[in-house]
Design a protein around this motif. Sequence first.
Motif, PDB file in Angstrom:
ATOM      1  N   LEU A 161       4.802 -75.672  17.797  1.00 56.57           N
ATOM      2  CA  LEU A 161       4.037 -75.968  19.011  1.00 56.57           C
ATOM      3  C   LEU A 161       4.764 -75.542  20.279  1.00 56.57           C
ATOM      4  CD1 LEU A 161       2.410 -79.360  18.016  1.00 56.57           C
ATOM      5  CD2 LEU A 161       1.280 -77.161  18.332  1.00 56.57           C
ATOM      6  N   ILE A 218       5.766 -81.385  25.054  1.00 64.55           N
ATOM      7  CA  ILE A 218       5.004 -80.151  25.245  1.00 64.55           C
ATOM      8  C   ILE A 218       4.883 -79.775  26.720  1.00 64.55           C
ATOM      9  CG2 ILE A 218       2.738 -79.108  24.892  1.00 64.55           C
ATOM     10  CD1 ILE A 218       4.032 -79.559  22.256  1.00 64.55           C
ATOM     11  N   ASN A 262       3.202 -78.899  11.793  1.00 62.26           N
ATOM     12  CA  ASN A 262       2.831 -79.389  13.122  1.00 62.26           C
ATOM     13  C   ASN A 262       2.039 -80.670  12.992  1.00 62.26           C
ATOM     14  OD1 ASN A 262       3.825 -77.097  14.578  1.00 62.26           O
ATOM     15  ND2 ASN A 262       1.979 -75.967  13.994  1.00 62.26           N
ATOM     16  N   VAL A 282      -0.406 -83.340  15.673  1.00 63.05           N
ATOM     17  CA  VAL A 282      -0.970 -83.673  16.986  1.00 63.05           C
ATOM     18  C   VAL A 282      -1.693 -84.994  16.805  1.00 63.05           C
ATOM     19  CG1 VAL A 282      -2.682 -83.080  18.733  1.00 63.05           C
ATOM     20  CG2 VAL A 282      -1.233 -81.295  17.777  1.00 63.05           C
ATOM     21  N   GLY A 340      -3.309 -87.133  19.420  1.00 64.44           N
ATOM     22  CA  GLY A 340      -3.860 -87.613  20.680  1.00 64.44           C
ATOM     23  C   GLY A 340      -2.863 -87.504  21.811  1.00 64.44           C
ATOM     24  N   ASN A 341      -2.948 -88.414  22.736  1.00 65.19           N
ATOM     25  CA  ASN A 341      -2.136 -88.316  23.947  1.00 65.19           C
ATOM     26  C   ASN A 341      -1.733 -89.702  24.421  1.00 65.19           C
ATOM     27  OD1 ASN A 341      -5.216 -88.040  24.521  1.00 65.19           O
ATOM     28  ND2 ASN A 341      -4.334 -89.133  26.274  1.00 65.19           N
ATOM     29  N   GLY A 372      -1.650 -88.809  29.745  1.00 61.11           N
ATOM     30  CA  GLY A 372      -2.409 -87.610  29.395  1.00 61.11           C
ATOM     31  C   GLY A 372      -1.573 -86.577  28.663  1.00 61.11           C
ATOM     32  N   LEU A 415       0.409 -84.878  25.477  1.00 61.05           N
ATOM     33  CA  LEU A 415       0.181 -84.779  24.037  1.00 61.05           C
ATOM     34  C   LEU A 415       1.211 -85.573  23.241  1.00 61.05           C
ATOM     35  CD1 LEU A 415      -0.490 -81.000  23.280  1.00 61.05           C
ATOM     36  CD2 LEU A 415      -1.993 -82.906  22.719  1.00 61.05           C
TER      37      LEU A 415
END
Lengths: 412, 412
Positions: free
Chosen positions: B223, B270, B343, B345, B347-348, B352, B354
């Motif tokens: 990422l 990120i 990888n 992911v 949500g956040n 806001g 990641l």
Amino acid sequence: MTGSRLSRRSALGLIGAAGAVGVTGGFAAGATRDDAPATEDRVVPFHGPHQAGITTPVQQHLYFASFDLTSTADRDDVRSLLADWTDAAARMTRGEEVTAEGATGGGPYKPPDDTGEALGLSAHALTVTFGFGPSLFDDRFGLADRRPRELVELPSFAFDLLEDRYSGGDLCIQACAEDPQVAVHAIRNLSRIAFGRAQVRWTQLGYGRTSTTTKAQATPRNLFGFKDGTANVFGTDTADLERWVWSDGSDQPWMAGGSFLVARKIAMLIESWDRVRLEEQEAIIGRDKGEGAPLSGGREFTDPDFDVVSTQAGGPAIPMTAHMRLAHPDQNGGARLLRRGYNYVEGNNDLGQLNAGLFFLAYGRSPQQFIDIQRSLATDALNEYIRHIGSAVFAIPRGIRPGGSVGDGLFG
Amino acid sequence: MTGSRLSRRSALGLIGAAGAVGVTGGFAAGATRDDAPATEDRVVPFHGPHQAGITTPVQQHLYFASFDLTSTADRDDVRSLLADWTDAAARMTRGEEVTAEGATGGGPYKPPDDTGEALGLSAHALTVTFGFGPSLFDDRFGLADRRPRELVELPSFAFDLLEDRYSGGDLCIQACAEDPQVAVHAIRNLSRIAFGRAQVRWTQLGYGRTSTTTKAQATPRNLFGFKDGTANVFGTDTADLERWVWSDGSDQPWMAGGSFLVARKIAMLIESWDRVRLEEQEAIIGRDKGEGAPLSGGREFTDPDFDVVSTQAGGPAIPMTAHMRLAHPDQNGGARLLRRGYNYVEGNNDLGQLNAGLFFLAYGRSPQQFIDIQRSLATDALNEYIRHIGSAVFAIPRGIRPGGSVGDGLFG
């Protein structure tokens, strides 16, 4: 990093010239290569009368994001953001990198313009679909007179257990692709472009479709093990699309060819469900598990007959509380929806139970269709095994013309 | 639901006889259909000298689960659980449904035996790999004398921010497949089989590989947008596998042909990374972003030359703090690892940002290889942009013989 209009793959020289042809000649190039380009090279046209990602055959992966405009954002920020998003989305759906060259005012997304994790990956049928929440039409942006009358906040429903962290939003983006990295890359770069103007409110990763919009795809199964979306509106059902999915723009011309999206995060109580006997599971759904046929008989796509009596059950073959009966158009003034939901799995809770469920996405020409059906589901036997924990509603503007921006007509 | 030894697809009549042949003839049937079966029909042999899922070409999707034995579980429960898991895993890797018929004592996984969400899906190259955490060798199970001497708890490292909810476990299962539903289905059904004996401690969904174990696959990107795993141990590197991956069983015969797995959940910051200039990103990694070549020159697979001086940088072309330099075998007594991370992911956060990163999975003949490399990384410039938030270590027993169970030799 090259900023030219090459695909991410060809820019890096990872594939030969023959392979690159399919993704560099513009948005329809997928069709020029051969009749059926490989999945990874499939390019879905970004422009057209309707936004892509609605009737498009449902891709395997979803990354969905809801955004709030920042407290300092004004009307011009909304306008420039939509223009920048449109430009970047059009590029990415062609398999190209994001660059700042087309962005309004040079764009804030430096350095480097593209975050790079999709380098080497081609378009993978990426679609990017934009939506506007009710709060976008606040006085603050001078858009109150452009609000579609259908765009209402959803009422409370029986069994709602909604959480703010999965609900609402001024704007949304639905990114679907056959490769998850391509969908994540799209949302990440669009989030970055929004910096200072809008920020992510919530996101949802979906890892496998639960509906299909073409009968060329077998009906997929949800996490309860049942086929989902058998009675969907399909992309070839032109009359149903006109009647139930596309707005005619009679209220707001900028919505002509648009739609409305209801998004619901529905947690599924997997472990409870897994302890239910097969026959009871089938009675709750109203279909058999293997084939997906209505319990009144036939095959998957046979119309259900709600009047058939089962001597074994001592009542209707499709019970009065069966999910399929209550959701059926016959129970809801004929109302239908185009569903393109996804499974989600997000680890487990402290009891070792799965945090998993269905991210339900349904398109209709008005949110009222969903409201009517959801009210009908108040007596659904399935309610014991599911919880609605997130909710949002968005107006989905009409399709985008080449050179135009999403939401053209909002500001005129 | 049929309990016969048919594939999930053929049991439902969803494909014709020709299509079913490839997945019904036993674990090697994939090879009998034609030379290159479609991805969805690919069956990875479950039995062999090593467990599947280590040198197997890395599949696109991962679902990983760590389990704790329940407080009432005893030695017999461990033994019966491993037997039941083996039986069910062997079936699922052939694309078959789970049934209770082969389970010890009839098995607790009723009704219905299989949860059904993978009905209609074939094997999709599913591999199921089992591991034993240090706590399995507590006195409580009478296994203390079977503990491999290499199986130590990992020490603390600089920058560790480990959370219990992502760490540890008595047992683990790594499920990898080309379809995410197939991997999730495997873990879900194995969790269900464990009911009363073991429960899920934590799980991890990985949606795209970040390493490859065959040069036939292009090196994927993490990422941060960089190729990851360029210098991996590949499945064809027989000498390196013997030297760095497979245990020789000199300490514990049941480990001969086994390995050790270190799992680390590494959050990636990120948004911070995306604000770093390209040149600085490349200096932090020690490779260029597009090609993945060492900054000392050449192409992706060119050996780095750590002595090359860059007049532009006024120092080593590959900086002293570059991730690639510090992780390189030359800095670590030659130590190498077989990586097959993914990888993630999720949500956040409330800002806001990641919640995303790398679920790092590395196999070695001893966890000491990881410990040495991780200590070397204490001065890694990349540490500013990552946080290790989860950690676990497992002994991976040797491969399973037809008719045998994972961990045969533990109880003899």
